[in-house]
Design a protein around this motif. Structure first.
Motif, PDB file in Angstrom:
ATOM      1  N   VAL A 144      30.671  55.271  94.911  1.00 41.49           N
ATOM      2  CA  VAL A 144      31.430  55.728  93.749  1.00 41.49           C
ATOM      3  C   VAL A 144      30.645  56.779  92.972  1.00 41.49           C
ATOM      4  CG1 VAL A 144      32.343  54.993  91.503  1.00 41.49           C
ATOM      5  CG2 VAL A 144      32.845  53.663  93.556  1.00 41.49           C
ATOM      6  N   ALA A 145      29.340  56.577  92.825  1.00 44.67           N
ATOM      7  CA  ALA A 145      28.516  57.560  92.117  1.00 44.67           C
ATOM      8  C   ALA A 145      28.507  58.897  92.855  1.00 44.67           C
ATOM      9  CB  ALA A 145      27.100  57.033  91.946  1.00 44.67           C
ATOM     10  N   GLN A 146      28.391  58.848  94.188  1.00 42.61           N
ATOM     11  CA  GLN A 146      28.418  60.091  94.968  1.00 42.61           C
ATOM     12  C   GLN A 146      29.755  60.806  94.814  1.00 42.61           C
ATOM     13  OE1 GLN A 146      25.241  61.218  95.704  1.00 42.61           O
ATOM     14  NE2 GLN A 146      26.237  61.987  97.523  1.00 42.61           N
ATOM     15  N   LEU A 147      30.836  60.053  94.886  1.00 45.64           N
ATOM     16  CA  LEU A 147      32.160  60.655  94.759  1.00 45.64           C
ATOM     17  C   LEU A 147      32.430  61.174  93.351  1.00 45.64           C
ATOM     18  CD1 LEU A 147      34.280  58.170  96.891  1.00 45.64           C
ATOM     19  CD2 LEU A 147      33.494  60.464  97.522  1.00 45.64           C
ATOM     20  N   ALA A 148      31.768  60.567  92.371  1.00 47.58           N
ATOM     21  CA  ALA A 148      31.949  61.004  90.986  1.00 47.58           C
ATOM     22  C   ALA A 148      31.080  62.212  90.653  1.00 47.58           C
ATOM     23  CB  ALA A 148      31.625  59.855  90.028  1.00 47.58           C
ATOM     24  N   GLY A 149      30.255  62.649  91.602  1.00 55.21           N
ATOM     25  CA  GLY A 149      29.483  63.864  91.391  1.00 55.21           C
ATOM     26  C   GLY A 149      28.064  63.643  90.927  1.00 55.21           C
ATOM     27  N   ALA A 150      27.407  62.608  91.442  1.00 59.74           N
ATOM     28  CA  ALA A 150      26.003  62.388  91.088  1.00 59.74           C
ATOM     29  C   ALA A 150      25.177  63.610  91.491  1.00 59.74           C
ATOM     30  CB  ALA A 150      25.475  61.143  91.800  1.00 59.74           C
ATOM     31  N   ALA A 151      24.152  63.901  90.716  1.00 58.24           N
ATOM     32  CA  ALA A 151      23.339  65.096  90.941  1.00 58.24           C
ATOM     33  C   ALA A 151      22.681  65.102  92.317  1.00 58.24           C
ATOM     34  CB  ALA A 151      22.269  65.204  89.854  1.00 58.24           C
ATOM     35  N   ASN A 152      22.247  63.922  92.791  1.00 56.79           N
ATOM     36  CA  ASN A 152      21.646  63.812  94.128  1.00 56.79           C
ATOM     37  C   ASN A 152      21.738  62.360  94.587  1.00 56.79           C
ATOM     38  OD1 ASN A 152      19.464  62.444  92.887  1.00 56.79           O
ATOM     39  ND2 ASN A 152      18.472  64.406  92.455  1.00 56.79           N
ATOM     40  N   LEU A 153      21.261  62.093  95.775  1.00 55.59           N
ATOM     41  CA  LEU A 153      21.363  60.749  96.337  1.00 55.59           C
ATOM     42  C   LEU A 153      20.504  59.749  95.568  1.00 55.59           C
ATOM     43  CD1 LEU A 153      22.768  59.185  98.557  1.00 55.59           C
ATOM     44  CD2 LEU A 153      20.845  59.711 100.056  1.00 55.59           C
ATOM     45  N   GLY A 154      19.410  60.210  94.995  1.00 48.89           N
ATOM     46  CA  GLY A 154      18.560  59.325  94.212  1.00 48.89           C
ATOM     47  C   GLY A 154      19.268  58.776  92.991  1.00 48.89           C
ATOM     48  N   VAL A 155      20.033  59.613  92.333  1.00 41.89           N
ATOM     49  CA  VAL A 155      20.810  59.168  91.171  1.00 41.89           C
ATOM     50  C   VAL A 155      21.872  58.168  91.626  1.00 41.89           C
ATOM     51  CG1 VAL A 155      22.416  59.902  89.368  1.00 41.89           C
ATOM     52  CG2 VAL A 155      20.375  61.264  89.856  1.00 41.89           C
ATOM     53  N   ALA A 156      22.520  58.459  92.741  1.00 48.59           N
ATOM     54  CA  ALA A 156      23.533  57.543  93.267  1.00 48.59           C
ATOM     55  C   ALA A 156      22.916  56.192  93.619  1.00 48.59           C
ATOM     56  CB  ALA A 156      24.211  58.156  94.481  1.00 48.59           C
ATOM     57  N   PHE A 157      21.712  56.197  94.213  1.00 48.20           N
ATOM     58  CA  PHE A 157      21.035  54.936  94.509  1.00 48.20           C
ATOM     59  C   PHE A 157      20.672  54.194  93.224  1.00 48.20           C
ATOM     60  CE2 PHE A 157      19.375  56.251  98.947  1.00 48.20           C
ATOM     61  CZ  PHE A 157      20.511  55.732  99.540  1.00 48.20           C
ATOM     62  N   GLY A 158      20.334  54.909  92.173  1.00 53.02           N
ATOM     63  CA  GLY A 158      20.061  54.271  90.883  1.00 53.02           C
ATOM     64  C   GLY A 158      21.276  53.545  90.347  1.00 53.02           C
ATOM     65  N   VAL A 159      22.426  54.180  90.473  1.00 56.19           N
ATOM     66  CA  VAL A 159      23.673  53.526  90.061  1.00 56.19           C
ATOM     67  C   VAL A 159      23.935  52.321  90.958  1.00 56.19           C
ATOM     68  CG1 VAL A 159      26.170  53.816  89.844  1.00 56.19           C
ATOM     69  CG2 VAL A 159      24.633  55.638  89.100  1.00 56.19           C
ATOM     70  N   GLY A 160      23.650  52.458  92.244  1.00 65.10           N
ATOM     71  CA  GLY A 160      23.792  51.332  93.162  1.00 65.10           C
ATOM     72  C   GLY A 160      22.896  50.166  92.775  1.00 65.10           C
ATOM     73  N   GLN A 161      21.689  50.456  92.318  1.00 63.80           N
ATOM     74  CA  GLN A 161      20.787  49.396  91.876  1.00 63.80           C
ATOM     75  C   GLN A 161      21.343  48.671  90.658  1.00 63.80           C
ATOM     76  OE1 GLN A 161      16.988  51.222  91.184  1.00 63.80           O
ATOM     77  NE2 GLN A 161      16.399  51.121  93.332  1.00 63.80           N
ATOM     78  N   LEU A 162      21.954  49.414  89.757  1.00 61.33           N
ATOM     79  CA  LEU A 162      22.535  48.778  88.577  1.00 61.33           C
ATOM     80  C   LEU A 162      23.687  47.857  88.958  1.00 61.33           C
ATOM     81  CD1 LEU A 162      22.518  51.755  86.055  1.00 61.33           C
ATOM     82  CD2 LEU A 162      21.052  49.743  86.053  1.00 61.33           C
ATOM     83  N   THR A 163      24.544  48.308  89.882  1.00 61.22           N
ATOM     84  CA  THR A 163      25.648  47.450  90.311  1.00 61.22           C
ATOM     85  C   THR A 163      25.126  46.254  91.105  1.00 61.22           C
ATOM     86  OG1 THR A 163      26.049  48.835  92.252  1.00 61.22           O
ATOM     87  CG2 THR A 163      27.337  49.314  90.278  1.00 61.22           C
ATOM     88  N   PHE A 164      24.065  46.449  91.891  1.00 60.66           N
ATOM     89  CA  PHE A 164      23.438  45.339  92.603  1.00 60.66           C
ATOM     90  C   PHE A 164      22.930  44.297  91.611  1.00 60.66           C
ATOM     91  CE2 PHE A 164      19.663  43.238  94.223  1.00 60.66           C
ATOM     92  CZ  PHE A 164      20.043  42.833  95.490  1.00 60.66           C
ATOM     93  N   ALA A 165      22.248  44.743  90.567  1.00 64.17           N
ATOM     94  CA  ALA A 165      21.705  43.813  89.573  1.00 64.17           C
ATOM     95  C   ALA A 165      22.819  43.060  88.851  1.00 64.17           C
ATOM     96  CB  ALA A 165      20.839  44.568  88.572  1.00 64.17           C
ATOM     97  N   ALA A 166      23.893  43.758  88.514  1.00 65.38           N
ATOM     98  CA  ALA A 166      25.015  43.100  87.843  1.00 65.38           C
ATOM     99  C   ALA A 166      25.659  42.060  88.758  1.00 65.38           C
ATOM    100  CB  ALA A 166      26.046  44.138  87.407  1.00 65.38           C
TER     101      ALA A 166
END
Length: 58
Positions: A27-49
């Motif tokens: 979802v972060a990638q499709l929403a236009g994350a600046a790079n894959l690292g930012v998208a993985f950061g969002v993935g980590q937040l959803t993983f933690a939740a």
């Protein structure tokens, strides 16, 4: 009061948290994350939740 049962076992719980990580990353990638690292950061937040949800639920 009837509380729904937790998913059966560790495989289901792992599927939930890993699915949340993957979905958050995509979802972060499709929403236009600046790079894959930012998208993985969002993935980590959803993983933690999802992990908190699984731990509190079961």
């Amino acid at each position: 009061m009837n509380i729904p049962a937790a998913p059966a076992g560790l495989p289901a719980q792992l599927a939930i948290v890993l699915g949340a990580f993957a979905a958050g990353t995509v979802v972060a990638q499709l929403a236009g994350a600046a790079n894959l690292g930012v998208a993985f950061g969002v993935g980590q937040l959803t993983f933690a939740a999802a992990l908190v949800w699984v731990l509190l639920r079961g």
